[in-house]
Design a protein around this motif. Structure first.
Motif, short mmCIF file in Angstrom:
data_model
loop_
_atom_site.label_atom_id
_atom_site.label_comp_id
_atom_site.label_asym_id
_atom_site.label_seq_id
_atom_site.Cartn_x
_atom_site.Cartn_y
_atom_site.Cartn_z
N THR A 40 -6.93 8.01 5.59
CA THR A 40 -6.50 7.59 4.25
C THR A 40 -5.73 8.70 3.55
O THR A 40 -4.72 8.44 2.88
CB THR A 40 -7.71 7.13 3.42
OG1 THR A 40 -8.41 6.11 4.15
CG2 THR A 40 -7.28 6.55 2.08
N TYR A 41 -6.16 9.96 3.69
CA TYR A 41 -5.39 11.07 3.11
C TYR A 41 -4.01 11.16 3.74
O TYR A 41 -3.02 11.42 3.05
CB TYR A 41 -6.12 12.41 3.29
CG TYR A 41 -7.28 12.61 2.36
CD1 TYR A 41 -7.13 12.45 0.98
CD2 TYR A 41 -8.53 12.96 2.83
CE1 TYR A 41 -8.20 12.62 0.12
CE2 TYR A 41 -9.60 13.14 1.98
CZ TYR A 41 -9.43 12.97 0.62
OH TYR A 41 -10.49 13.15 -0.22
N ILE A 42 -3.91 10.91 5.03
CA ILE A 42 -2.60 10.91 5.69
C ILE A 42 -1.72 9.81 5.12
O ILE A 42 -0.51 10.02 4.90
CB ILE A 42 -2.76 10.81 7.22
CG1 ILE A 42 -3.36 12.13 7.75
CG2 ILE A 42 -1.44 10.50 7.90
CD1 ILE A 42 -3.79 12.09 9.20
N LYS A 43 -2.29 8.65 4.84
CA LYS A 43 -1.51 7.58 4.20
C LYS A 43 -1.02 8.01 2.82
O LYS A 43 0.11 7.70 2.44
CB LYS A 43 -2.35 6.31 4.08
CG LYS A 43 -2.59 5.61 5.39
CD LYS A 43 -3.45 4.38 5.22
CE LYS A 43 -3.75 3.74 6.56
NZ LYS A 43 -4.64 2.58 6.43
N CYS A 44 -1.86 8.72 2.08
CA CYS A 44 -1.44 9.26 0.78
C CYS A 44 -0.24 10.18 0.95
O CYS A 44 0.72 10.12 0.18
CB CYS A 44 -2.56 10.07 0.12
SG CYS A 44 -3.95 9.13 -0.49
N LEU A 45 -0.30 11.03 1.98
CA LEU A 45 0.78 12.00 2.20
C LEU A 45 2.06 11.33 2.70
O LEU A 45 3.14 11.88 2.50
CB LEU A 45 0.30 13.08 3.17
CG LEU A 45 -0.79 13.97 2.60
CD1 LEU A 45 -1.39 14.85 3.69
CD2 LEU A 45 -0.26 14.81 1.44
N MET B 168 0.83 -1.21 0.00
CA MET B 168 0.00 0.00 0.00
C MET B 168 0.86 1.26 0.00
O MET B 168 0.38 2.33 -0.26
CB MET B 168 -0.93 0.01 1.22
CG MET B 168 -2.09 -0.95 1.09
SD MET B 168 -3.09 -0.72 -0.42
CE MET B 168 -3.89 0.82 -0.07
N LYS B 169 2.15 1.13 0.30
CA LYS B 169 3.02 2.30 0.30
C LYS B 169 3.66 2.53 -1.06
O LYS B 169 4.45 3.43 -1.24
CB LYS B 169 4.09 2.17 1.37
CG LYS B 169 3.49 2.28 2.76
CD LYS B 169 4.52 2.59 3.78
CE LYS B 169 3.82 2.83 5.10
NZ LYS B 169 4.55 3.66 5.98
N SER B 170 3.30 1.75 -2.03
CA SER B 170 3.81 1.90 -3.38
C SER B 170 3.24 3.16 -4.01
O SER B 170 2.05 3.44 -3.88
CB SER B 170 3.42 0.69 -4.22
OG SER B 170 3.65 0.94 -5.58
N PRO B 171 4.08 3.94 -4.70
CA PRO B 171 3.57 5.13 -5.37
C PRO B 171 2.42 4.83 -6.33
O PRO B 171 1.55 5.66 -6.55
CB PRO B 171 4.79 5.66 -6.12
CG PRO B 171 5.95 5.16 -5.35
CD PRO B 171 5.51 3.81 -4.81
N ALA B 172 2.39 3.63 -6.86
CA ALA B 172 1.31 3.26 -7.78
C ALA B 172 -0.04 3.21 -7.07
O ALA B 172 -1.07 3.31 -7.70
CB ALA B 172 1.62 1.91 -8.42
N ASN B 173 -0.01 3.07 -5.75
CA ASN B 173 -1.25 2.96 -4.99
C ASN B 173 -1.74 4.30 -4.44
O ASN B 173 -2.80 4.34 -3.81
CB ASN B 173 -1.09 1.96 -3.84
CG ASN B 173 -1.02 0.54 -4.36
OD1 ASN B 173 -1.65 0.21 -5.35
ND2 ASN B 173 -0.24 -0.28 -3.71
N VAL B 174 -1.01 5.37 -4.65
CA VAL B 174 -1.45 6.67 -4.15
C VAL B 174 -2.81 7.03 -4.75
O VAL B 174 -3.70 7.49 -4.05
CB VAL B 174 -0.41 7.77 -4.44
CG1 VAL B 174 -0.96 9.14 -4.07
CG2 VAL B 174 0.86 7.50 -3.68
N GLY B 175 -2.98 6.79 -6.03
CA GLY B 175 -4.24 7.10 -6.69
C GLY B 175 -5.38 6.29 -6.10
O GLY B 175 -6.48 6.82 -5.85
N ALA B 176 -5.14 5.02 -5.85
CA ALA B 176 -6.17 4.17 -5.26
C ALA B 176 -6.53 4.64 -3.85
O ALA B 176 -7.70 4.71 -3.49
CB ALA B 176 -5.72 2.72 -5.23
N LEU B 177 -5.51 5.00 -3.07
CA LEU B 177 -5.77 5.51 -1.73
C LEU B 177 -6.55 6.82 -1.79
O LEU B 177 -7.49 7.04 -1.01
CB LEU B 177 -4.45 5.74 -0.98
CG LEU B 177 -3.78 4.51 -0.41
CD1 LEU B 177 -2.38 4.86 0.10
CD2 LEU B 177 -4.61 3.93 0.72
N PHE B 178 -6.15 7.70 -2.72
CA PHE B 178 -6.82 8.99 -2.84
C PHE B 178 -8.30 8.80 -3.16
O PHE B 178 -9.17 9.42 -2.54
CB PHE B 178 -6.13 9.84 -3.91
CG PHE B 178 -6.76 11.20 -4.08
CD1 PHE B 178 -6.48 12.21 -3.18
CD2 PHE B 178 -7.64 11.44 -5.10
CE1 PHE B 178 -7.07 13.46 -3.31
CE2 PHE B 178 -8.24 12.68 -5.24
CZ PHE B 178 -7.95 13.69 -4.35
#
Length: 70
Positions: free
Chosen positions: A31-36, A3-13
C-alpha cells in the motif's frame, strides 16, 4: 475516482498505517508503494516504508529514508 487519484493518497496512506498496526507488514508495504506511485516524494510514505524494510534490510531502509532529500 480511481485509486490512483491524488485525492486517494491520504486514504491509501491511512490504510497502510492500519495494516502496519495490525502486523500486516507485507500488505502495508504494498500500500505504501501504491502511495509512492501517486506521490513519489511523500516523505511519510517513504519513512514508513523504510521502517518496514529496516527489520530485513537496513541498507534498503536507508535508501527510503534518504529519498525525500534527493
Amino acid at each position: 475516482a480511481t485509486m490512483k487519484s491524488p485525492a486517494n493518497v491520504g486514504a491509501l496512506f491511512f490504510t497502510a498505517l492500519c495494516q502496519k498496526s495490525m502486523g500486516q507488514d507485507q500488505h502495508a508495504r504494498t500500500t505504501y508503494i501504491k502511495c509512492l506511485e501517486i506521490d513519489p516524494k511523500s516523505a511519510d510514505a517513504l519513512y514508513n516504508l523504510g521502517n518496514i524494510y529496516a527489520k530485513r534490510s537496513p541498507k534498503l531502509a536507508v535508501q527510503y529514508y534518504h529519498k525525500p532529500y534527493r
